[in-house]
Structures are given as structure tokens and as C-alpha cells.
Design a protein around this motif. Structure first.
Motif, PDB file in Angstrom:
ATOM      1  N   ASN A   1      -4.065   5.325  13.941  1.00 54.84           N
ATOM      2  CA  ASN A   1      -4.101   3.918  13.542  1.00 54.84           C
ATOM      3  C   ASN A   1      -5.248   3.585  12.602  1.00 54.84           C
ATOM      4  O   ASN A   1      -5.074   2.817  11.658  1.00 54.84           O
ATOM      5  N   ASN A   2      -6.434   4.142  12.849  1.00 57.18           N
ATOM      6  CA  ASN A   2      -7.564   3.849  11.959  1.00 57.18           C
ATOM      7  C   ASN A   2      -7.283   4.333  10.544  1.00 57.18           C
ATOM      8  O   ASN A   2      -7.589   3.642   9.572  1.00 57.18           O
ATOM      9  N   SER A   3      -6.694   5.503  10.425  1.00 51.70           N
ATOM     10  CA  SER A   3      -6.370   6.042   9.103  1.00 51.70           C
ATOM     11  C   SER A   3      -5.309   5.193   8.417  1.00 51.70           C
ATOM     12  O   SER A   3      -5.395   4.939   7.211  1.00 51.70           O
ATOM     13  N   VAL A   4      -4.312   4.765   9.153  1.00 47.30           N
ATOM     14  CA  VAL A   4      -3.244   3.937   8.584  1.00 47.30           C
ATOM     15  C   VAL A   4      -3.819   2.619   8.071  1.00 47.30           C
ATOM     16  O   VAL A   4      -3.523   2.192   6.950  1.00 47.30           O
ATOM     17  N   HIS A   5      -4.671   1.981   8.859  1.00 47.54           N
ATOM     18  CA  HIS A   5      -5.259   0.708   8.431  1.00 47.54           C
ATOM     19  C   HIS A   5      -6.169   0.893   7.224  1.00 47.54           C
ATOM     20  O   HIS A   5      -6.197   0.046   6.325  1.00 47.54           O
ATOM     21  N   PHE A   6      -6.914   2.002   7.180  1.00 50.44           N
ATOM     22  CA  PHE A   6      -7.746   2.273   6.020  1.00 50.44           C
ATOM     23  C   PHE A   6      -6.886   2.495   4.778  1.00 50.44           C
ATOM     24  O   PHE A   6      -7.205   2.007   3.699  1.00 50.44           O
ATOM     25  N   MET A   7      -5.790   3.227   4.919  1.00 53.93           N
ATOM     26  CA  MET A   7      -4.914   3.486   3.773  1.00 53.93           C
ATOM     27  C   MET A   7      -4.205   2.211   3.303  1.00 53.93           C
ATOM     28  O   MET A   7      -3.978   2.039   2.110  1.00 53.93           O
ATOM     29  N   LEU A   8      -3.867   1.314   4.224  1.00 51.53           N
ATOM     30  CA  LEU A   8      -3.305   0.020   3.827  1.00 51.53           C
ATOM     31  C   LEU A   8      -4.327  -0.761   3.004  1.00 51.53           C
ATOM     32  O   LEU A   8      -3.982  -1.377   1.995  1.00 51.53           O
ATOM     33  N   LEU A   9      -5.590  -0.719   3.421  1.00 52.41           N
ATOM     34  CA  LEU A   9      -6.653  -1.367   2.656  1.00 52.41           C
ATOM     35  C   LEU A   9      -6.768  -0.745   1.269  1.00 52.41           C
ATOM     36  O   LEU A   9      -6.808  -1.462   0.261  1.00 52.41           O
ATOM     37  N   LEU A  10      -6.810   0.569   1.207  1.00 53.59           N
ATOM     38  CA  LEU A  10      -6.945   1.263  -0.072  1.00 53.59           C
ATOM     39  C   LEU A  10      -5.774   0.952  -1.008  1.00 53.59           C
ATOM     40  O   LEU A  10      -5.968   0.666  -2.189  1.00 53.59           O
ATOM     41  N   LEU A  11      -4.557   0.975  -0.463  1.00 52.81           N
ATOM     42  CA  LEU A  11      -3.366   0.680  -1.257  1.00 52.81           C
ATOM     43  C   LEU A  11      -3.389  -0.750  -1.783  1.00 52.81           C
ATOM     44  O   LEU A  11      -3.139  -1.003  -2.963  1.00 52.81           O
ATOM     45  N   ARG A  12      -3.718  -1.698  -0.894  1.00 47.95           N
ATOM     46  CA  ARG A  12      -3.792  -3.111  -1.279  1.00 47.95           C
ATOM     47  C   ARG A  12      -4.822  -3.341  -2.378  1.00 47.95           C
ATOM     48  O   ARG A  12      -4.537  -3.962  -3.402  1.00 47.95           O
ATOM     49  N   VAL A  13      -6.030  -2.839  -2.172  1.00 44.92           N
ATOM     50  CA  VAL A  13      -7.126  -3.068  -3.116  1.00 44.92           C
ATOM     51  C   VAL A  13      -6.827  -2.392  -4.462  1.00 44.92           C
ATOM     52  O   VAL A  13      -6.978  -3.012  -5.521  1.00 44.92           O
TER      53      VAL A  13
END
Length: 141
Positions: free
Chosen positions: A11-23
Motif C-alpha cells: 500500500n505505501n508503494s502504491v500511494h507513493f506511485m499515485l503521488l508520483l503519477l499525479r505530480v
């Protein structure tokens, strides 16, 4: 080798990747929208396409709204799903109307944006977003 083929989510990796993709995609699109925003604020004549027959000025304003202002919301993760709708519509118009007769190479970048925006619409902004902070404050009451 087992870890390489593991299909469990971190989950932590998924949330970080969502942040990276969004930004990343927000910043990329802001660069497109900024040039169009300058076109509006320069006071010169508007030279922009009218792909759906609503007028060149309206087409430009809607494109700037999506590409610049909605991308800022996407960057922050604020009203993310609502901000994605104009971005998705803009990419659909760009790919399937503006570049309809063009080769795949010309459409490819717009399709990349479209797929990422659709993914974020379904997945949501993730834990590292203003939407998440707002959701947490609403649950405490």
C-alpha cells in the motif's frame, strides 16, 4: 525470485506511485496549458482551433481551464476526480477529433495522457493528497 513474481500490493508503494503519477503528469500538462494561458493574457488575436464548433475563444478558454487550472488541482490532489473530467475530455478531443486523421505517432502522447487520467479517475489521488486530508478530517467528526 519469488519476490519478483509476487502479486501482492504494498500500500505505501502504491500511494507513493499515485503521488508520483499525479505530480508528474500535472506538471507535464501545466507546461502545455501555460503557453495557451499566455496566448489569452497577451491581448493579441486568438489563433486556436475550433474542433467541436463552439468558437475559437471558447475552445481556447476551456483548454486552458483543463490543461492549466485542472492540472494544478491534480498536482495538489484537490478535487482530483472532478479535475480529471475536463482533462479527459480535452484528451479525447485532441486524440479523436483534432488528430483524427494523423498517424499513431502523433496521437500517442495524447493517448498516454488519456490512459493515465482514466487510471487516476478510477484509482483516486491516493493517501498523499489534499483530498485524503479532507476525507480524514470528515471522518473524525
Amino acid at each position: 525470485m519469488k519476490k519478483l513474481f509476487n502479486t501482492n500490493f504494498n500500500n505505501n508503494s502504491v500511494h507513493f506511485m499515485l503521488l508520483l503519477l499525479r505530480v508528474a503528469f500535472a506538471v507535464f500538462m501545466i507546461t502545455h496549458g501555460y503557453g495557451k494561458l499566455v496566448m489569452i493574457t497577451s491581448g493579441g488575436p486568438i489563433q486556436f482551433g475550433d474542433p467541436i464548433g463552439i468558437g475559437t475563444a471558447v475552445s481556447l478558454y476551456l483548454t486552458v481551464f483543463a490543461e492549466f487550472f485542472c492540472s494544478i488541482l491534480l498536482l495538489l490532489g484537490l478535487a482530483t476526480r472532478f479535475a480529471l473530467i475536463p482533462l479527459i475530455i480535452t484528451m479525447i478531443v485532441a486524440v479523436f477529433i483534432v488528430h483524427a486523421a494523423d498517424d499513431f505517432g502523433t496521437k500517442e502522447m495524447g493517448l498516454h495522457y488519456l490512459i493515465v487520467y482514466l487510471f487516476l479517475l478510477v484509482a483516486g489521488p491516493g493517501r498523499y493528497s489534499v483530498d485524503s486530508l479532507i476525507g480524514k478530517s470528515g471522518r473524525r467528526r
